[in-house]
Design a protein around this motif. Structure first.
Motif, PDB file in Angstrom:
ATOM      1  N   LEU A 196      43.194   4.927  23.889  1.00 29.19           N
ATOM      2  CA  LEU A 196      42.479   5.948  24.653  1.00 29.19           C
ATOM      3  C   LEU A 196      41.146   5.419  25.162  1.00 29.19           C
ATOM      4  O   LEU A 196      40.762   5.669  26.317  1.00 29.19           O
ATOM      5  CB  LEU A 196      42.259   7.190  23.783  1.00 29.19           C
ATOM      6  CG  LEU A 196      43.507   8.006  23.438  1.00 29.19           C
ATOM      7  CD1 LEU A 196      43.166   9.103  22.449  1.00 29.19           C
ATOM      8  CD2 LEU A 196      44.126   8.592  24.711  1.00 29.19           C
ATOM      9  N   PHE A 197      40.438   4.686  24.316  1.00 28.44           N
ATOM     10  CA  PHE A 197      39.143   4.128  24.717  1.00 28.44           C
ATOM     11  C   PHE A 197      39.331   3.147  25.871  1.00 28.44           C
ATOM     12  O   PHE A 197      38.535   3.127  26.824  1.00 28.44           O
ATOM     13  CB  PHE A 197      38.488   3.427  23.520  1.00 28.44           C
ATOM     14  CG  PHE A 197      37.113   2.901  23.805  1.00 28.44           C
ATOM     15  CD1 PHE A 197      36.004   3.736  23.751  1.00 28.44           C
ATOM     16  CD2 PHE A 197      36.917   1.567  24.132  1.00 28.44           C
ATOM     17  CE1 PHE A 197      34.728   3.247  24.018  1.00 28.44           C
ATOM     18  CE2 PHE A 197      35.654   1.070  24.390  1.00 28.44           C
ATOM     19  CZ  PHE A 197      34.554   1.912  24.344  1.00 28.44           C
ATOM     20  N   LYS A 198      40.387   2.338  25.824  1.00 29.62           N
ATOM     21  CA  LYS A 198      40.636   1.372  26.889  1.00 29.62           C
ATOM     22  C   LYS A 198      40.998   2.070  28.188  1.00 29.62           C
ATOM     23  O   LYS A 198      40.573   1.646  29.274  1.00 29.62           O
ATOM     24  CB  LYS A 198      41.742   0.418  26.471  1.00 29.62           C
ATOM     25  CG  LYS A 198      41.947  -0.711  27.469  1.00 29.62           C
ATOM     26  CD  LYS A 198      42.952  -1.728  26.964  1.00 29.62           C
ATOM     27  CE  LYS A 198      43.087  -2.882  27.958  1.00 29.62           C
ATOM     28  NZ  LYS A 198      44.064  -3.895  27.486  1.00 29.62           N
ATOM     29  N   GLN A 199      41.771   3.163  28.103  1.00 29.26           N
ATOM     30  CA  GLN A 199      42.135   3.890  29.317  1.00 29.26           C
ATOM     31  C   GLN A 199      40.912   4.534  29.972  1.00 29.26           C
ATOM     32  O   GLN A 199      40.807   4.606  31.196  1.00 29.26           O
ATOM     33  CB  GLN A 199      43.175   4.975  28.990  1.00 29.26           C
ATOM     34  CG  GLN A 199      44.468   4.457  28.418  1.00 29.26           C
ATOM     35  CD  GLN A 199      45.120   3.387  29.271  1.00 29.26           C
ATOM     36  OE1 GLN A 199      45.319   3.582  30.472  1.00 29.26           O
ATOM     37  NE2 GLN A 199      45.440   2.250  28.671  1.00 29.26           N
ATOM     38  N   LEU A 200      39.977   5.005  29.150  1.00 31.24           N
ATOM     39  CA  LEU A 200      38.808   5.708  29.677  1.00 31.24           C
ATOM     40  C   LEU A 200      37.728   4.753  30.167  1.00 31.24           C
ATOM     41  O   LEU A 200      37.016   5.059  31.134  1.00 31.24           O
ATOM     42  CB  LEU A 200      38.234   6.628  28.595  1.00 31.24           C
ATOM     43  CG  LEU A 200      39.121   7.824  28.185  1.00 31.24           C
ATOM     44  CD1 LEU A 200      38.523   8.533  26.992  1.00 31.24           C
ATOM     45  CD2 LEU A 200      39.296   8.782  29.362  1.00 31.24           C
ATOM     46  N   THR A 201      37.569   3.621  29.502  1.00 28.90           N
ATOM     47  CA  THR A 201      36.449   2.728  29.819  1.00 28.90           C
ATOM     48  C   THR A 201      36.880   1.381  30.393  1.00 28.90           C
ATOM     49  O   THR A 201      36.042   0.659  30.948  1.00 28.90           O
ATOM     50  CB  THR A 201      35.605   2.465  28.560  1.00 28.90           C
ATOM     51  OG1 THR A 201      36.385   1.729  27.611  1.00 28.90           O
ATOM     52  CG2 THR A 201      35.147   3.777  27.930  1.00 28.90           C
ATOM     53  N   GLY A 202      38.129   1.024  30.230  1.00 27.98           N
ATOM     54  CA  GLY A 202      38.576  -0.294  30.652  1.00 27.98           C
ATOM     55  C   GLY A 202      38.171  -1.398  29.699  1.00 27.98           C
ATOM     56  O   GLY A 202      38.350  -2.578  29.999  1.00 27.98           O
ATOM     57  N   LYS A 203      37.626  -1.045  28.551  1.00 29.26           N
ATOM     58  CA  LYS A 203      37.181  -2.016  27.554  1.00 29.26           C
ATOM     59  C   LYS A 203      37.947  -1.815  26.250  1.00 29.26           C
ATOM     60  O   LYS A 203      38.474  -0.734  25.993  1.00 29.26           O
ATOM     61  CB  LYS A 203      35.674  -1.881  27.300  1.00 29.26           C
ATOM     62  CG  LYS A 203      34.812  -2.068  28.538  1.00 29.26           C
ATOM     63  CD  LYS A 203      33.345  -1.843  28.199  1.00 29.26           C
ATOM     64  CE  LYS A 203      32.465  -1.985  29.431  1.00 29.26           C
ATOM     65  NZ  LYS A 203      31.026  -1.753  29.113  1.00 29.26           N
ATOM     66  N   GLU A 204      37.979  -2.866  25.449  1.00 22.85           N
ATOM     67  CA  GLU A 204      38.616  -2.777  24.139  1.00 22.85           C
ATOM     68  C   GLU A 204      37.542  -2.504  23.088  1.00 22.85           C
ATOM     69  O   GLU A 204      36.643  -3.314  22.882  1.00 22.85           O
ATOM     70  CB  GLU A 204      39.371  -4.068  23.822  1.00 22.85           C
ATOM     71  CG  GLU A 204      40.521  -4.333  24.790  1.00 22.85           C
ATOM     72  CD  GLU A 204      41.361  -5.519  24.366  1.00 22.85           C
ATOM     73  OE1 GLU A 204      41.064  -6.110  23.312  1.00 22.85           O
ATOM     74  OE2 GLU A 204      42.312  -5.842  25.093  1.00 22.85           O
ATOM     75  N   GLY A 205      37.662  -1.366  22.423  1.00 22.70           N
ATOM     76  CA  GLY A 205      36.618  -0.958  21.487  1.00 22.70           C
ATOM     77  C   GLY A 205      36.723  -1.604  20.123  1.00 22.70           C
ATOM     78  O   GLY A 205      35.754  -1.582  19.363  1.00 22.70           O
ATOM     79  N   MET A 206      37.883  -2.180  19.785  1.00 24.22           N
ATOM     80  CA  MET A 206      38.045  -2.827  18.481  1.00 24.22           C
ATOM     81  C   MET A 206      39.167  -3.842  18.576  1.00 24.22           C
ATOM     82  O   MET A 206      39.922  -3.872  19.557  1.00 24.22           O
ATOM     83  CB  MET A 206      38.331  -1.791  17.386  1.00 24.22           C
ATOM     84  CG  MET A 206      39.624  -1.017  17.567  1.00 24.22           C
ATOM     85  SD  MET A 206      39.885   0.197  16.251  1.00 24.22           S
ATOM     86  CE  MET A 206      38.548   1.345  16.594  1.00 24.22           C
ATOM     87  N   GLY A 207      39.265  -4.670  17.551  1.00 26.09           N
ATOM     88  CA  GLY A 207      40.283  -5.704  17.543  1.00 26.09           C
ATOM     89  C   GLY A 207      41.554  -5.252  16.853  1.00 26.09           C
ATOM     90  O   GLY A 207      41.558  -4.280  16.092  1.00 26.09           O
ATOM     91  N   PHE A 208      42.636  -5.977  17.109  1.00 18.12           N
ATOM     92  CA  PHE A 208      43.917  -5.636  16.500  1.00 18.12           C
ATOM     93  C   PHE A 208      43.898  -5.836  14.988  1.00 18.12           C
ATOM     94  O   PHE A 208      44.701  -5.239  14.275  1.00 18.12           O
ATOM     95  CB  PHE A 208      45.020  -6.489  17.140  1.00 18.12           C
ATOM     96  CG  PHE A 208      45.484  -5.968  18.473  1.00 18.12           C
ATOM     97  CD1 PHE A 208      46.789  -5.574  18.650  1.00 18.12           C
ATOM     98  CD2 PHE A 208      44.610  -5.866  19.544  1.00 18.12           C
ATOM     99  CE1 PHE A 208      47.229  -5.087  19.874  1.00 18.12           C
ATOM    100  CE2 PHE A 208      45.031  -5.393  20.774  1.00 18.12           C
ATOM    101  CZ  PHE A 208      46.349  -4.996  20.941  1.00 18.12           C
ATOM    102  N   GLY A 209      43.012  -6.679  14.502  1.00 22.28           N
ATOM    103  CA  GLY A 209      42.920  -6.865  13.065  1.00 22.28           C
ATOM    104  C   GLY A 209      42.535  -5.599  12.334  1.00 22.28           C
ATOM    105  O   GLY A 209      42.951  -5.380  11.191  1.00 22.28           O
TER     106      GLY A 209
END
Length: 287
Positions: A196-209
């Motif tokens: 959701l954060f990526k869809q709204l901002t185009g950025k990745e808010g956290m890592g997959f780890g």
């Protein structure tokens, strides 16, 4: 183990001493595993790109190579490797070059000893206590690596998840269904926030780890422990992260490792998750 349960005055000091030794090994993993992984990633990248092999000796191994001073490279004597006490005796400096020794070493050793004693105090000296100690050691190691490198290696998060599921197969802490649902809910909850954060901002808010770590924690705390873990980690992360940014003079865009907050919250939920949920239900008038 029954003897230790009946004689905690003997068991607790033994576990504390073992915790110092284990903490010393965890320091080695925290410092050396990321370097080993980076070295292997570089080798794999050169191979995939068809580049010629360069002379690139591997970093020190985790088990075989002896400890040495990072500054002068001198191998440490046995009496300089006594957990906690050697650091105190040397006053936090290398005996040869007088370079300061990171306070990480005694802190991790002491923290491991204290938390392992807490594990056997809470779960006893049997398999439950051993499993709790194992869970705790993984969380300490992952937190240390994330703080230093902002990495949560699959080599640790995935085994931690599988160990939780294996423990549930024998109903060590909960039924297998609860552990499996906890792992699934842990992964999907953070993945959903990330998406959701990526869809709204185009950025990745956290890592997959972070997703994998919460999945691993979910396998140990079960479905009912996921919500307390998320709430506690978010609260602690917001407070501590804000203080850290203010102290360092950084802006809000500065990446902050979230793994240690998940680890702290997951450890608390593992110990007292049911009590936290019951207390909240009573407070909210739902029980």
């Amino acid at each position: 183990m029954a003897f230790l349960d009946e004689n905690p005055a003997i068991g607790f000091p033994l576990v504390a001493g073992l915790g110092l030794l284990v903490g010393s090994f965890l320091n080695v993993v925290i410092l050396r595993l990321p370097r080993r992984l980076e070295w292997q990633w570089q080798r794999d990248s050169r191979e995939m790109l068809g580049e010629p092999d360069a002379y690139d000796p591997p970093p020190p191994g985790i088990v075989v190579e002896r400890s040495h001073c990072p500054a002068c490279k001198r191998q440490l004597s046995w009496y300089e490797n006594i957990p906690l006490f050697s650091w105190l005796a040397l006053r936090g400096k290398c005996r040869t070059c007088k370079t300061p020794i990171s306070i990480q070493y005694p802190l991790v050793e002491l923290l491991t000893a204290v938390l392992l004693v807490a594990c056997v105090w809470r779960f006893g000296f049997g398999w439950q206590g051993f499993g709790a100690c194992l869970f705790t050691c993984f969380l300490i190691t992952l937190s240390g690596i994330d703080l230093r490198t902002q990495l949560l290696p699959d080599q640790l998060t995935l085994p931690l998840m599988w160990l939780g599921l294996i423990a549930a197969a024998d109903n060590l802490y909960m039924e297998p269904k609860a552990a499996l649902l906890g792992a699934i809910a842990g992964y999907l909850s953070l993945w959903t926030v990330w998406w959701l954060f990526k869809q709204l901002t185009g950025k990745e808010g956290m890592g997959f780890g972070d997703f994998k770590l919460l999945a691993a924690i979910g396998a140990w705390v079960g479905l009912n422990g996921i919500l307390p873990t998320i709430l506690l980690s978010s609260l602690v992360g917001a407070v501590v992260g804000s203080i850290w940014l203010a102290a360092k003079g950084r802006d809000k865009a500065t990446p902050i490792p979230f793994g240690p907050y998940l680890a702290v919250a997951g450890w608390v939920a593992f110990f007292w998750g049911e009590q936290l949920v019951d207390g909240y239900m009573r407070y909210a008038g739902l029980a």
